[in-house]
Each structure stands twice: as structure tokens, then as C-alpha cells.
Design a protein around this motif. Structure first.
Motif, PDB file in Angstrom:
ATOM      1  N   CYS A  87       0.810  -1.210   0.000  1.00 26.01           N
ATOM      2  CA  CYS A  87       0.000   0.000   0.000  1.00 26.01           C
ATOM      3  C   CYS A  87       0.851   1.271   0.000  1.00 26.01           C
ATOM      4  N   ILE A  88       1.698   1.412   1.011  1.00 29.12           N
ATOM      5  CA  ILE A  88       2.499   2.622   1.191  1.00 29.12           C
ATOM      6  C   ILE A  88       3.892   2.198   1.646  1.00 29.12           C
ATOM      7  N   GLY A  89       4.876   2.953   1.220  1.00 27.48           N
ATOM      8  CA  GLY A  89       6.228   2.643   1.650  1.00 27.48           C
ATOM      9  C   GLY A  89       7.092   3.886   1.714  1.00 27.48           C
ATOM     10  N   ILE A  90       8.267   3.717   2.250  1.00 29.58           N
ATOM     11  CA  ILE A  90       9.252   4.785   2.308  1.00 29.58           C
ATOM     12  C   ILE A  90      10.510   4.250   1.631  1.00 29.58           C
ATOM     13  N   ILE A  91      10.961   4.953   0.615  1.00 35.58           N
ATOM     14  CA  ILE A  91      12.188   4.599  -0.094  1.00 35.58           C
ATOM     15  C   ILE A  91      13.085   5.824  -0.053  1.00 35.58           C
ATOM     16  N   LYS A  92      14.181   5.696   0.663  1.00 39.97           N
ATOM     17  CA  LYS A  92      15.088   6.826   0.909  1.00 39.97           C
ATOM     18  C   LYS A  92      14.292   7.964   1.522  1.00 39.97           C
ATOM     19  N   ASN A  93      14.151   9.088   0.825  1.00 42.67           N
ATOM     20  CA  ASN A  93      13.425  10.249   1.367  1.00 42.67           C
ATOM     21  C   ASN A  93      12.077  10.463   0.693  1.00 42.67           C
ATOM     22  N   GLU A  94      11.555   9.446   0.036  1.00 43.60           N
ATOM     23  CA  GLU A  94      10.293   9.590  -0.684  1.00 43.60           C
ATOM     24  C   GLU A  94       9.266   8.585  -0.181  1.00 43.60           C
ATOM     25  N   MET A  95       7.997   8.972  -0.298  1.00 41.66           N
ATOM     26  CA  MET A  95       6.906   8.080   0.050  1.00 41.66           C
ATOM     27  C   MET A  95       6.420   7.401  -1.226  1.00 41.66           C
ATOM     28  N   MET A  96       6.273   6.079  -1.160  1.00 41.35           N
ATOM     29  CA  MET A  96       5.746   5.322  -2.282  1.00 41.35           C
ATOM     30  C   MET A  96       4.281   5.029  -1.991  1.00 41.35           C
ATOM     31  N   CYS A  97       3.434   5.249  -2.993  1.00 38.40           N
ATOM     32  CA  CYS A  97       2.012   4.929  -2.857  1.00 38.40           C
ATOM     33  C   CYS A  97       1.578   4.063  -4.024  1.00 38.40           C
ATOM     34  N   ARG A  98       0.850   3.012  -3.712  1.00 38.47           N
ATOM     35  CA  ARG A  98       0.213   2.202  -4.748  1.00 38.47           C
ATOM     36  C   ARG A  98      -1.161   2.811  -4.976  1.00 38.47           C
ATOM     37  N   ILE A  99      -1.380   3.291  -6.191  1.00 37.39           N
ATOM     38  CA  ILE A  99      -2.623   4.009  -6.495  1.00 37.39           C
ATOM     39  C   ILE A  99      -3.334   3.358  -7.668  1.00 37.39           C
ATOM     40  N   ASP A 100      -4.528   3.796  -7.912  1.00 43.59           N
ATOM     41  CA  ASP A 100      -5.303   3.304  -9.048  1.00 43.59           C
ATOM     42  C   ASP A 100      -4.563   3.631 -10.338  1.00 43.59           C
ATOM     43  N   PRO A 101      -4.235   2.638 -11.153  1.00 39.24           N
ATOM     44  CA  PRO A 101      -3.532   2.907 -12.407  1.00 39.24           C
ATOM     45  C   PRO A 101      -4.288   3.891 -13.315  1.00 39.24           C
ATOM     46  N   ASP A 102      -5.605   3.923 -13.208  1.00 39.16           N
ATOM     47  CA  ASP A 102      -6.393   4.865 -14.012  1.00 39.16           C
ATOM     48  C   ASP A 102      -6.172   6.313 -13.571  1.00 39.16           C
ATOM     49  N   TYR A 103      -5.686   6.522 -12.353  1.00 42.15           N
ATOM     50  CA  TYR A 103      -5.436   7.862 -11.809  1.00 42.15           C
ATOM     51  C   TYR A 103      -3.957   8.267 -11.956  1.00 42.15           C
ATOM     52  N   HIS A 104      -3.141   7.339 -12.389  1.00 39.59           N
ATOM     53  CA  HIS A 104      -1.694   7.541 -12.432  1.00 39.59           C
ATOM     54  C   HIS A 104      -1.294   8.807 -13.193  1.00 39.59           C
ATOM     55  N   HIS A 105      -1.802   8.985 -14.386  1.00 35.67           N
ATOM     56  CA  HIS A 105      -1.422  10.145 -15.212  1.00 35.67           C
ATOM     57  C   HIS A 105      -1.736  11.464 -14.497  1.00 35.67           C
ATOM     58  N   THR A 106      -2.866  11.539 -13.854  1.00 37.11           N
ATOM     59  CA  THR A 106      -3.246  12.745 -13.107  1.00 37.11           C
ATOM     60  C   THR A 106      -2.337  12.936 -11.902  1.00 37.11           C
ATOM     61  N   ALA A 107      -2.023  11.859 -11.212  1.00 37.26           N
ATOM     62  CA  ALA A 107      -1.200  11.942 -10.005  1.00 37.26           C
ATOM     63  C   ALA A 107       0.189  12.494 -10.300  1.00 37.26           C
ATOM     64  N   VAL A 108       0.818  12.040 -11.369  1.00 35.53           N
ATOM     65  CA  VAL A 108       2.189  12.477 -11.651  1.00 35.53           C
ATOM     66  C   VAL A 108       2.266  13.931 -12.097  1.00 35.53           C
ATOM     67  N   GLU A 109       1.132  14.549 -12.333  1.00 33.69           N
ATOM     68  CA  GLU A 109       1.120  15.978 -12.655  1.00 33.69           C
ATOM     69  C   GLU A 109       1.125  16.835 -11.391  1.00 33.69           C
ATOM     70  N   LYS A 110       0.921  16.215 -10.235  1.00 31.45           N
ATOM     71  CA  LYS A 110       0.907  16.946  -8.964  1.00 31.45           C
ATOM     72  C   LYS A 110       2.340  17.230  -8.511  1.00 31.45           C
ATOM     73  N   PRO A 111       2.547  18.335  -7.811  1.00 28.26           N
ATOM     74  CA  PRO A 111       3.895  18.695  -7.345  1.00 28.26           C
ATOM     75  C   PRO A 111       4.540  17.584  -6.514  1.00 28.26           C
ATOM     76  N   GLY A 112       5.791  17.299  -6.820  1.00 30.11           N
ATOM     77  CA  GLY A 112       6.561  16.337  -6.036  1.00 30.11           C
ATOM     78  C   GLY A 112       6.283  14.884  -6.326  1.00 30.11           C
ATOM     79  N   CYS A 113       5.427  14.585  -7.293  1.00 30.17           N
ATOM     80  CA  CYS A 113       5.051  13.203  -7.590  1.00 30.17           C
ATOM     81  C   CYS A 113       5.684  12.757  -8.910  1.00 30.17           C
ATOM     82  N   ARG A 114       6.165  11.527  -8.912  1.00 28.91           N
ATOM     83  CA  ARG A 114       6.714  10.946 -10.142  1.00 28.91           C
ATOM     84  C   ARG A 114       6.431   9.453 -10.165  1.00 28.91           C
ATOM     85  N   THR A 115       6.519   8.888 -11.343  1.00 36.21           N
ATOM     86  CA  THR A 115       6.313   7.456 -11.503  1.00 36.21           C
ATOM     87  C   THR A 115       7.435   6.689 -10.818  1.00 36.21           C
ATOM     88  N   MET A 116       7.077   5.661 -10.103  1.00 34.55           N
ATOM     89  CA  MET A 116       8.080   4.823  -9.466  1.00 34.55           C
ATOM     90  C   MET A 116       8.824   4.032 -10.530  1.00 34.55           C
TER      91      MET A 116
END
Length: 85
Positions: free
Chosen positions: A12-41
């Protein structure tokens, strides 16, 4: 070092180095990566749709942090378990 939090036997959620990893709905992925500080894992050197990393600029406020936790938990209800047999 990485930390991983499972919910109902699903990643569900994780911490990798200094970033938070979130497993999200793949259908929402494109919208999510447009938000500040978010990128594809790309932990495995290949983009993973439905998994995002959020750096400190994406969670400056409690509201920002809560947003990411909420969308990860909301998707967790629909996600399939990758439980090994």
C-alpha cells in the motif's frame, strides 16, 4: 533503506530513501504524476504504472500528506493481493 506497509496483505504505502511510495489506481496515475513532487516509481529501472513516489515538495502540508495516504488506502480496497502461494 526502504519500509513497506501492507494493508490486507497488499502493498500500500512505503518509504524509499526520502520519498513516500504509494500504490494508487492505475487509471489515476497520469493525473497523479502531474501533482507537485510526484513521479512514476521506477525502482526496478522501468516505470511502474500505479506506483508513485512523492518527495517532500509533494507533502508540504498535513493536507497534502493525507491526500496521498487516502488515495493509496482507497485503491487498496480494489487492489488484488499479490500473495505468493
Amino acid at each position: 533503506m526502504a519500509w513497506l506497509f501492507m494493508v490486507d496483505d497488499k502493498m500500500c504505502i512505503g518509504i524509499i530513501k526520502n520519498e513516500m511510495m504509494c500504490r494508487i489506481d492505475p487509471d489515476y496515475h497520469h493525473t497523479a504524476v502531474e501533482k507537485p513532487g510526484c513521479r512514476t516509481m521506477d525502482f526496478t529501472k522501468r516505470p511502474m504504472k500505479g506506483y508513485v513516489l512523492i518527495d517532500e515538495t509533494g507533502m508540504k502540508t498535513q493536507k497534502d500528506f493525507d491526500f496521498w495516504i487516502k488515495i493509496a488506502l482507497d485503491f487498496n480496497k480494489k487492489a488484488k493481493s499479490s500473495k505468493r502461494k
